[in-house]
Scaffold this motif. Structure first.
Motif, PDB file in Angstrom:
ATOM      1  N   LYS A 183       0.835  -1.215   0.000  1.00 19.11           N
ATOM      2  CA  LYS A 183       0.000   0.000   0.000  1.00 19.11           C
ATOM      3  C   LYS A 183       0.860   1.251   0.000  1.00 19.11           C
ATOM      4  N   GLU A 184       1.898   1.260   0.823  1.00 21.06           N
ATOM      5  CA  GLU A 184       2.787   2.415   0.882  1.00 21.06           C
ATOM      6  C   GLU A 184       3.499   2.630  -0.456  1.00 21.06           C
ATOM      7  N   ASP A 185       3.912   1.531  -1.082  1.00 22.12           N
ATOM      8  CA  ASP A 185       4.565   1.639  -2.386  1.00 22.12           C
ATOM      9  C   ASP A 185       3.601   2.174  -3.436  1.00 22.12           C
ATOM     10  N   ALA A 186       2.332   1.773  -3.369  1.00 22.14           N
ATOM     11  CA  ALA A 186       1.339   2.269  -4.329  1.00 22.14           C
ATOM     12  C   ALA A 186       1.134   3.776  -4.163  1.00 22.14           C
ATOM     13  N   VAL A 187       1.106   4.248  -2.919  1.00 28.51           N
ATOM     14  CA  VAL A 187       0.968   5.688  -2.671  1.00 28.51           C
ATOM     15  C   VAL A 187       2.192   6.422  -3.195  1.00 28.51           C
ATOM     16  N   ARG A 188       3.353   5.876  -2.930  1.00 28.89           N
ATOM     17  CA  ARG A 188       4.624   6.470  -3.392  1.00 28.89           C
ATOM     18  C   ARG A 188       4.657   6.535  -4.915  1.00 28.89           C
ATOM     19  N   ASP A 189       4.310   5.417  -5.568  1.00 28.28           N
ATOM     20  CA  ASP A 189       4.280   5.390  -7.029  1.00 28.28           C
ATOM     21  C   ASP A 189       3.289   6.416  -7.567  1.00 28.28           C
ATOM     22  N   GLY A 190       2.133   6.535  -6.924  1.00 32.26           N
ATOM     23  CA  GLY A 190       1.129   7.499  -7.340  1.00 32.26           C
ATOM     24  C   GLY A 190       1.634   8.929  -7.256  1.00 32.26           C
ATOM     25  N   ALA A 191       2.366   9.245  -6.193  1.00 30.74           N
ATOM     26  CA  ALA A 191       2.925  10.594  -6.040  1.00 30.74           C
ATOM     27  C   ALA A 191       3.932  10.884  -7.149  1.00 30.74           C
ATOM     28  N   MET A 192       4.758   9.891  -7.477  1.00 27.97           N
ATOM     29  CA  MET A 192       5.736  10.079  -8.547  1.00 27.97           C
ATOM     30  C   MET A 192       5.041  10.212  -9.897  1.00 27.97           C
ATOM     31  N   GLN A 193       3.996   9.433 -10.104  1.00 31.33           N
ATOM     32  CA  GLN A 193       3.236   9.527 -11.347  1.00 31.33           C
ATOM     33  C   GLN A 193       2.526  10.878 -11.455  1.00 31.33           C
ATOM     34  N   ASP A 194       2.049  11.391 -10.334  1.00 28.47           N
ATOM     35  CA  ASP A 194       1.419  12.719 -10.335  1.00 28.47           C
ATOM     36  C   ASP A 194       2.406  13.802 -10.767  1.00 28.47           C
ATOM     37  N   GLU A 195       3.700  13.557 -10.546  1.00 25.08           N
ATOM     38  CA  GLU A 195       4.736  14.511 -10.949  1.00 25.08           C
ATOM     39  C   GLU A 195       5.212  14.243 -12.382  1.00 25.08           C
ATOM     40  N   GLY A 196       4.550  13.304 -13.059  1.00 26.38           N
ATOM     41  CA  GLY A 196       4.864  13.045 -14.466  1.00 26.38           C
ATOM     42  C   GLY A 196       5.875  11.948 -14.717  1.00 26.38           C
ATOM     43  N   PHE A 197       6.199  11.154 -13.687  1.00 24.78           N
ATOM     44  CA  PHE A 197       7.175  10.074 -13.840  1.00 24.78           C
ATOM     45  C   PHE A 197       6.475   8.739 -14.022  1.00 24.78           C
TER      46      PHE A 197
END
Length: 126
Positions: free
Chosen positions: A76-90
């Motif tokens: 779950k924590e990794d999914a949130v982290r990935d989502g934050a990075m994706q929100d920044e365009g990564f």
């Protein structure tokens, strides 16, 4: 054109993380450093929001994360982290440490394919 907002970075924390790379991170870095992977420049422990990406190709907006055994309990924590990075365009690629240690060439094939498939930030106007 409006310039992006300045975001201070915790360079001291990034330095600490760079000095404490895992064996798998060291091995992958030996392939990614100095533009060795088809001329693409990667950065170790690149800060995105309050997270640190293991490796990032800023121009291609690609993050490569390596997961040890503890990540199996932090999905779950990794999914949130990935989502934050994706929100920044990564775009985020994740590999297990074992993948890098046992099949580094296979990992590099996937990273190369992602780099080839990813439009550069310059072409996107970022």
């Amino acid at each position: 054109m409006k310039s992006p907002a300045f975001r201070p970075r915790n360079t001291e924390r990034a330095r600490e993380l760079r000095a404490a790379l895992s064996p798998a991170e060291r091995r992958l870095w030996s392939y990614l450093s100095r533009g060795q992977l088809d001329g693409h420049h990667f950065t170790k422990q690149f800060q995105i929001r309050h997270y640190y990406a293991d490796f990032a190709c800023r121009k291609q907006r690609l993050v490569v994360e390596l997961d040890g055994h503890s990540h199996n309990m932090r999905l779950k924590e990794d999914a949130v982290r990935d989502g934050a990075m994706q929100d920044e365009g990564f775009r985020v690629l994740r590999f297990r440490n074992e993948d890098v240690m046992e099949n580094a060439e296979g990992v590099l094939v996937v990273i190369r394919a992602a780099l080839a498939d990813q439009p550069s930030a310059e072409r996107e106007g970022r």
